[in-house]
Design a protein around this motif. Sequence first.
Motif: not given
Length: 289
Positions: A147, A21-22, A25-27, A33
């Motif tokens: 968040d 999940q981290a 959320l990060s780019k 997905k």
Amino acid sequence: RIELGKSLNTDEAAAMGGVYQAAALSKGYRVKKFIVKDANQYPINVQFERHADPTAENSEPKLIDRTLFQRNNLYPNRKVMTFNRHTDDFSFDVRYGDLSFLSDTDKRSLGKTDLLRINVGGARKAYEKHQDTSESKGVKAHFQLDDNSLLVLDRVEFVFERKETEAERTNATKDEDESTLSKLGSKISSFFSSSGASSSENDTNNTTNSTEETVPTNTTETTNDEQTAKPVDEKEGANATDNTTTTTTTTTTAPPLKTITIREPLEFTVEILDYADPTLEARANSMKK
């Protein structure tokens, strides 16, 4: 249809889920997905005192308790709470709502149920500034569950609405016309500058001169003068008169006046009624330990 791994313990599975999940959320990472929906566990209410209506008889202040975020609301999420009758500085409380779904043990573990007290200032000054020219639409407080499912008050503002004046409409129309002409002029100039970039300087000057000679406005004015100077027959004159009459009878209605929204930002302070954050000294000791 991938077979689930059977070698992970429950705590390891939770840690792996947190890692994925981290990463999602990060780019900086690309992962397959998958959708995780987070929901807050407890309803959050706003409690405030409704001011008495001066126009109504036997109107007394009343304590109002309204739900801001319901239980199992997804987050991050944003909500706006409107206080319609408040024209003076005021305060309101944020607390947990109906907790009847919890057992007595869970309620004791939860502890305090009062979260925040918000003190709003500057409302009377903003109201007196606009009360003669605008209609009050209330004080709006903008909340969000971020968040981390933490409640944050972004801003508080006093909102007014009024109709635009004829002078403002005229100025707006004039500004729009000037903006359109400037855009058109810059577009034409950029077109000719780009077309003449590959040619010599003399060719560029010739192009500019020919453009000035063939301006559509001058051509149109000349054509109108010639048509006015032409002799016309009686029948042609009659037809022209009929056409003119028809054009005169068509009326255009002006568009309605626009509604202008005015937002006056208000000052506010937040008092923490829940468990206070640890001090800098306590944090330093925790990090050292």
